[in-house]
Design a protein around this motif. Structure first.
Motif: not given
Length: 162
Positions: A113-126, A140-149
């Motif tokens: 999910l992290k590779e294909c859709d970040i919103v779905a990732y957050i929903r599943f992770a929550s 968790e959100l901050k760790s995602l924002s550090k990823r290269p877009r």
């Protein structure tokens, strides 16, 4: 294969052909003793994978249950839940394992999910990570924002240089 009429064990195959997606073979057979013709189906026997739950219970891996869980997280998102579940199932079958923890399966889902859709990732992770407070969720959100877009192909920043 034993004849269903006379129980002769020496039947011969008249015709073989794959069925559906080549996951099974249909064989037309004939008994040399009584002449009876019958059909058999041959499929690969797979070893079921046991999923060890957090409370220690064990249950067999159920792809449909995994698809439902992913679909809930991916509701109204452009994610192929069945494709993700199929790739996880295939990976487990290829690993030739008989037991896996539910947390390992959850990690596999999260990585896809992290590779294909970040919103779905957050929903599943929550739900999966069971955040107890807003701080752990924010971390968790901050760790995602550090990823290269990923850069969009319609980026026009170079055209504004004149």
């Amino acid at each position: 294969m034993k004849c269903p009429v006379c129980s002769c064990r020496d039947t011969r195959v008249l015709d073989s052909r794959p069925v559906d997606d080549a996951a099974s073979i249909k064989r037309r057979r004939e008994c040399p003793i009584c002449g009876k013709r019958f059909t058999t189906y041959e499929v690969v026997d797979t070893v079921p994978i046991a999923v060890v739950k957090r409370d220690g219970r064990r249950e067999f891996f159920d792809k449909h249950k995994l698809v439902r869980g992913i679909q809930i997280a991916c509701q109204k998102r452009p994610v192929n839940a069945d494709g993700i579940a199929t790739s996880i199932e295939q990976e487990l079958m290829n690993a030739i394992i008989t037991e896996i923890s539910s947390s390992e399966i959850g990690d596999m889902v999260l990585s896809r999910l992290k590779e294909c859709d970040i919103v779905a990732y957050i929903r599943f992770a929550s739900i999966y990570k069971d955040f107890q407070d807003i701080d752990s969720f924010t971390a968790e959100l901050k760790s995602l924002s550090k990823r290269p877009r990923k850069k969009l192909s319609t980026d026009t920043s170079e055209e504004k240089n004149d």
